[in-house]
Design a protein around this motif. Structure first.
Motif, short mmCIF file in Angstrom:
data_model
loop_
_atom_site.label_atom_id
_atom_site.label_comp_id
_atom_site.label_asym_id
_atom_site.label_seq_id
_atom_site.Cartn_x
_atom_site.Cartn_y
_atom_site.Cartn_z
N GLU A 186 0.84 -1.21 0.00
CA GLU A 186 0.00 0.00 0.00
C GLU A 186 0.87 1.25 0.00
O GLU A 186 0.57 2.23 -0.69
CB GLU A 186 -0.94 0.00 1.21
N GLU A 187 1.96 1.22 0.76
CA GLU A 187 2.87 2.37 0.78
C GLU A 187 3.51 2.56 -0.59
O GLU A 187 3.64 3.69 -1.08
CB GLU A 187 3.95 2.16 1.84
N GLU A 188 3.90 1.46 -1.24
CA GLU A 188 4.48 1.55 -2.58
C GLU A 188 3.49 2.14 -3.58
O GLU A 188 3.85 2.96 -4.42
CB GLU A 188 4.96 0.18 -3.06
N VAL A 189 2.24 1.71 -3.50
CA VAL A 189 1.21 2.24 -4.39
C VAL A 189 1.04 3.74 -4.14
O VAL A 189 0.97 4.53 -5.09
CB VAL A 189 -0.13 1.48 -4.22
N GLU A 204 1.91 9.27 -6.04
CA GLU A 204 2.45 10.61 -5.79
C GLU A 204 3.51 10.97 -6.82
O GLU A 204 3.56 12.10 -7.30
CB GLU A 204 3.01 10.70 -4.37
N GLU A 205 4.37 10.01 -7.17
CA GLU A 205 5.38 10.29 -8.20
C GLU A 205 4.72 10.61 -9.53
O GLU A 205 5.15 11.54 -10.23
CB GLU A 205 6.31 9.08 -8.37
N MET A 206 3.69 9.87 -9.89
CA MET A 206 2.98 10.14 -11.15
C MET A 206 2.37 11.54 -11.12
O MET A 206 2.47 12.29 -12.10
CB MET A 206 1.90 9.09 -11.38
N ARG A 207 1.75 11.89 -10.01
CA ARG A 207 1.13 13.20 -9.88
C ARG A 207 2.19 14.30 -10.03
O ARG A 207 2.00 15.28 -10.75
CB ARG A 207 0.43 13.33 -8.53
N ARG A 208 3.32 14.11 -9.36
CA ARG A 208 4.36 15.13 -9.39
C ARG A 208 4.98 15.30 -10.78
O ARG A 208 5.33 16.41 -11.17
CB ARG A 208 5.46 14.81 -8.37
N VAL A 209 5.13 14.23 -11.52
CA VAL A 209 5.68 14.32 -12.88
C VAL A 209 4.76 15.19 -13.74
O VAL A 209 5.22 16.08 -14.47
CB VAL A 209 5.87 12.92 -13.50
N ILE A 210 3.47 14.95 -13.64
CA ILE A 210 2.50 15.73 -14.42
C ILE A 210 2.49 17.19 -13.98
O ILE A 210 2.55 18.10 -14.82
CB ILE A 210 1.10 15.09 -14.30
N GLU A 260 3.14 16.57 -23.21
CA GLU A 260 3.66 15.44 -22.45
C GLU A 260 2.83 15.21 -21.19
O GLU A 260 2.52 14.07 -20.84
CB GLU A 260 5.12 15.68 -22.06
N ALA A 261 2.49 16.29 -20.49
CA ALA A 261 1.68 16.16 -19.27
C ALA A 261 0.33 15.52 -19.59
O ALA A 261 -0.13 14.62 -18.89
CB ALA A 261 1.48 17.52 -18.62
N GLN A 262 -0.30 15.97 -20.68
CA GLN A 262 -1.59 15.41 -21.07
C GLN A 262 -1.47 13.95 -21.48
O GLN A 262 -2.29 13.12 -21.11
CB GLN A 262 -2.21 16.24 -22.20
N ASP A 263 -0.40 13.63 -22.23
CA ASP A 263 -0.18 12.24 -22.65
C ASP A 263 0.01 11.34 -21.43
O ASP A 263 -0.54 10.24 -21.37
CB ASP A 263 1.05 12.13 -23.56
N LEU A 264 0.81 11.80 -20.47
CA LEU A 264 1.03 11.00 -19.25
C LEU A 264 -0.26 10.84 -18.46
O LEU A 264 -0.54 9.76 -17.93
CB LEU A 264 2.12 11.64 -18.39
N GLU A 265 -1.01 11.91 -18.36
CA GLU A 265 -2.28 11.83 -17.64
C GLU A 265 -3.21 10.80 -18.28
O GLU A 265 -3.83 9.99 -17.60
CB GLU A 265 -2.94 13.21 -17.60
N ASP A 311 -5.92 4.96 -15.99
CA ASP A 311 -6.47 3.72 -15.43
C ASP A 311 -5.66 3.22 -14.25
O ASP A 311 -6.20 2.75 -13.25
CB ASP A 311 -6.56 2.64 -16.50
N ILE A 312 -4.34 3.30 -14.35
CA ILE A 312 -3.48 2.82 -13.27
C ILE A 312 -3.66 3.70 -12.03
O ILE A 312 -3.74 3.19 -10.90
CB ILE A 312 -2.01 2.80 -13.72
N ARG A 313 -3.75 5.02 -12.23
CA ARG A 313 -3.93 5.92 -11.09
C ARG A 313 -5.30 5.68 -10.42
O ARG A 313 -5.41 5.69 -9.20
CB ARG A 313 -3.79 7.37 -11.53
N THR A 314 -6.31 5.44 -11.23
CA THR A 314 -7.65 5.16 -10.69
C THR A 314 -7.63 3.86 -9.90
O THR A 314 -8.14 3.79 -8.77
CB THR A 314 -8.69 5.07 -11.82
#
Length: 146
Positions: free
Chosen positions: A38-41, A46-52, A95-100, A105-108
């Motif tokens: 759960e901590e890894e998820v 958070e890393e995905m959010r910060r990249v965007i 790039e931000a839109q493409d990553l989002e 699905d993975i973030r959801t």
């Protein structure tokens, strides 16, 4: 009688202390693994959010810098700087839109897991081989929990 212990059903008729201790240990190990995952998820989300967010922030910064006037530079050179800044900002926004879109699905799914919601679907993720001698095959990874 049966005593439910977070997913384990422990038969306690014979009251064998060795079995009880072994089950307690296994339950604690399983719980610790669950908490680490759960901590890894949470860290991954958070890393995905910060990249965007970083790409969008950097695009905004480039747009602001593109609007600045630079003393001592001729108009043609300044126009080139503005065009370059606008192009880079547009690239970063894209790039931000493409990553989002790519990570949606993975973030959801990750958020559902953290919220304790049951997961009833599978997400197929293409894993690309690493260039530094990693596996040359592209694999599909199924993420599912029922």
């Amino acid at each position: 009688y049966n005593e439910p212990v977070d997913g384990f059903s422990v038969a306690t008729r014979n009251d064998d202390p060795v079995i009880h201790e072994a089950l307690k240990i296994e339950w604690c190990k399983a719980r610790a693994r669950k908490m680490r995952w759960e901590e890894e998820v949470a860290l991954l989300l958070e890393e995905m959010r910060r990249v965007i967010v970083y790409r969008r922030w950097n695009a905004s910064l480039l747009r602001e810098r593109g609007l600045e006037q630079h003393a001592g530079l001729d108009a043609e050179y300044q126009q080139g700087l503005r065009a370059f800044a606008a192009e880079q900002a547009s690239t970063l926004d894209g790039e931000a839109q493409d990553l989002e879109n790519h990570w949606k699905d993975i973030r959801t799914l990750g958020q559902e897991l953290l919220d304790g919601l049951p997961v009833s679907h599978v997400i197929e993720v293409e894993v690309e081989a690493e260039e530094d001698g990693g596996n040359d095959n592209e694999d599909d990874v199924d993420i599912a929990e029922e």
